[in-house]
Design a protein around this motif. Structure first.
Motif, short mmCIF file in Angstrom:
data_model
loop_
_atom_site.label_atom_id
_atom_site.label_comp_id
_atom_site.label_asym_id
_atom_site.label_seq_id
_atom_site.Cartn_x
_atom_site.Cartn_y
_atom_site.Cartn_z
N VAL A 1 -80.29 47.60 114.85
CA VAL A 1 -79.61 46.39 114.41
C VAL A 1 -78.23 46.78 113.83
O VAL A 1 -78.14 47.70 113.02
CB VAL A 1 -80.42 45.64 113.33
CG1 VAL A 1 -79.70 44.36 112.92
CG2 VAL A 1 -81.83 45.32 113.84
N TRP B 1 -76.35 46.25 111.38
CA TRP B 1 -76.48 45.58 110.09
C TRP B 1 -75.15 45.19 109.42
O TRP B 1 -75.07 44.11 108.83
CB TRP B 1 -77.34 46.41 109.14
CG TRP B 1 -78.80 46.34 109.46
CD1 TRP B 1 -79.63 47.35 109.80
CD2 TRP B 1 -79.61 45.15 109.48
NE1 TRP B 1 -80.90 46.90 110.04
CE2 TRP B 1 -80.92 45.54 109.85
CE3 TRP B 1 -79.36 43.80 109.24
CZ2 TRP B 1 -81.98 44.64 109.97
CZ3 TRP B 1 -80.42 42.89 109.35
CH2 TRP B 1 -81.70 43.32 109.72
N ILE C 1 -74.22 41.98 111.25
CA ILE C 1 -75.25 40.95 111.10
C ILE C 1 -75.28 40.43 109.67
O ILE C 1 -75.35 39.21 109.44
CB ILE C 1 -76.63 41.52 111.50
CG1 ILE C 1 -76.70 41.75 113.01
CG2 ILE C 1 -77.75 40.57 111.06
CD1 ILE C 1 -76.62 40.48 113.84
N ARG C 2 -75.21 41.32 108.69
CA ARG C 2 -75.24 40.87 107.30
C ARG C 2 -73.97 40.08 106.94
O ARG C 2 -74.04 39.13 106.16
CB ARG C 2 -75.42 42.06 106.37
CG ARG C 2 -76.84 42.67 106.45
CD ARG C 2 -77.13 43.57 105.26
NE ARG C 2 -78.51 44.02 105.28
CZ ARG C 2 -78.90 45.23 105.67
NH1 ARG C 2 -78.01 46.12 106.05
NH2 ARG C 2 -80.19 45.56 105.66
N GLY D 1 -74.61 36.75 108.46
CA GLY D 1 -75.70 36.06 107.76
C GLY D 1 -75.27 35.54 106.40
O GLY D 1 -75.60 34.40 106.04
N ARG E 1 -82.38 33.02 107.10
CA ARG E 1 -81.67 34.28 107.31
C ARG E 1 -82.62 35.47 107.26
O ARG E 1 -82.61 36.34 108.14
CB ARG E 1 -80.60 34.44 106.24
CG ARG E 1 -79.84 35.77 106.27
CD ARG E 1 -79.22 36.06 104.92
NE ARG E 1 -80.23 36.16 103.87
CZ ARG E 1 -79.98 36.06 102.56
NH1 ARG E 1 -78.74 35.85 102.14
NH2 ARG E 1 -80.96 36.17 101.69
N ASP E 2 -83.48 35.50 106.23
CA ASP E 2 -84.38 36.63 106.06
C ASP E 2 -85.41 36.71 107.18
O ASP E 2 -85.80 37.80 107.61
CB ASP E 2 -85.07 36.55 104.70
CG ASP E 2 -84.09 36.73 103.54
OD1 ASP E 2 -82.97 37.21 103.80
OD2 ASP E 2 -84.45 36.37 102.41
N TYR F 1 -83.62 38.22 110.08
CA TYR F 1 -83.47 39.66 109.86
C TYR F 1 -84.76 40.40 110.21
O TYR F 1 -84.73 41.48 110.82
CB TYR F 1 -83.12 39.94 108.40
CG TYR F 1 -81.69 39.62 108.00
CD1 TYR F 1 -80.78 39.06 108.89
CD2 TYR F 1 -81.26 39.88 106.70
CE1 TYR F 1 -79.48 38.78 108.50
CE2 TYR F 1 -79.95 39.60 106.30
CZ TYR F 1 -79.07 39.05 107.20
OH TYR F 1 -77.79 38.78 106.80
N THR G 1 -85.31 43.19 113.15
CA THR G 1 -85.82 44.52 112.80
C THR G 1 -87.02 44.88 113.66
O THR G 1 -87.13 46.00 114.17
CB THR G 1 -86.20 44.57 111.31
OG1 THR G 1 -85.04 44.28 110.51
CG2 THR G 1 -86.76 45.93 110.93
#
Length: 269
Positions: free
Chosen positions: A215, A217, A220-221, A224, A238-239, A242, A246
């Protein structure tokens, strides 16, 4: 998908020293991306760079592509990298020590070269960061001689794909990538060149693929958090996304990509 979020500062003249290294890392990653390398190779072939020609690389970054083009024009040619970010320019100069490449401060909207003085212009992943990209393309036309050629390569963030995840959640997250100055740059290149008086010679594209086992991250973060901040997603949505990403990466089933487009054109001679 070795890209950064639109508008993150590639166009800024001054950045804090601690941000130079991440920018360099992102650009080095882009240099290594197979999709970027394939699109560059296609554009270089379409440009048919000749020995002794004069070229300018607009937004030259760490100078990797400027050096490649300088090798193509040879010792009798001229290769100038225009880069407004002093930190990136310093890295480019260090990496180009002993070469004939010259790097200079400058802006895509006001290139520091005379009218009609260049045979070639290369501009990669710059227009997406500009609020007035049309003016930049007109500036490229100004510095080219009649018959001069240009290669524009840029990302279209409207082509971002991410899987798996609930479609509406994925759509909300990826739409955060559209908040840059010119996020649909890739699809606009042909029209911009035509409006500036260029004749389009060829067009190409490459999907820039993220590793299906990892990912991305940082990106993506970033997307997000932006989606939650604007209310496009809840923290729970969002979580959950994620977690889905993952799990998919763990079994080698992740897909993340964005498409980069290229256009090669010339001024009527």
């Amino acid at each position: 998908m070795a890209q950064t979020q639109p508008g993150t500062g590639f166009q800024k003249r001054h950045i804090a020293p601690d941000r130079v290294a991440p920018l360099v890392g992102a650009l080095d990653s882009q240099d290594a991306n197979p999709g970027v390398r394939r699109l560059r190779a296609w554009a270089e072939e379409a440009l048919a760079v000749r020995l002794g020609e004069r070229l300018v690389d607009v937004g030259s970054g760490t100078g990797s592509q400027t050096r490649a083009l300088a090798a193509a024009v040879g010792p009798d040619g001229v290769a100038i990298g225009v880069e407004p970010n002093e930190g990136l320019r310093a890295v480019a100069e260090e990496r180009s020590a002993g070469s004939r490449v010259r790097f200079t401060d400058g802006d895509a909207l006001a290139l520091p070269v005379p009218d009609g003085s260049m045979d070639l212009v290369w501009c990669e992943r710059v227009l997406q960061h500009l609020a007035d990209p049309d003016l930049a393309v007109a500036e490229m036309a100004r510095v080219l001689r009649p018959g001069g050629r240009v290669a524009l390569l840029d990302t279209d963030w409207g082509t971002t794909l991410l899987h798996p995840g609930e479609p509406e959640v994925v759509r909300a997250l990826t739409s955060a990538a559209l908040n840059g100055a010119n996020p649909y740059s890739g699809r606009r290149l042909v029209g911009q060149l035509s409006a500036a008086g260029f004749v389009v010679d060829d067009r190409g594209s490459q999907a820039l693929l993220q590793d299906h086992r990892t990912v991305a991250w940082p990106l993506i973060r970033m997307l997000g958090e932006a989606a939650v901040r604007t209310g496009a997603l809840t923290a729970e949505q969002r979580d959950t996304l994620y977690a889905d990403l993952t799990e998919a990466a763990g079994r080698g089933g992740l897909h993340m990509s964005v498409t980069m487009f290229g256009v090669v054109a010339h001024l009527p001679g």
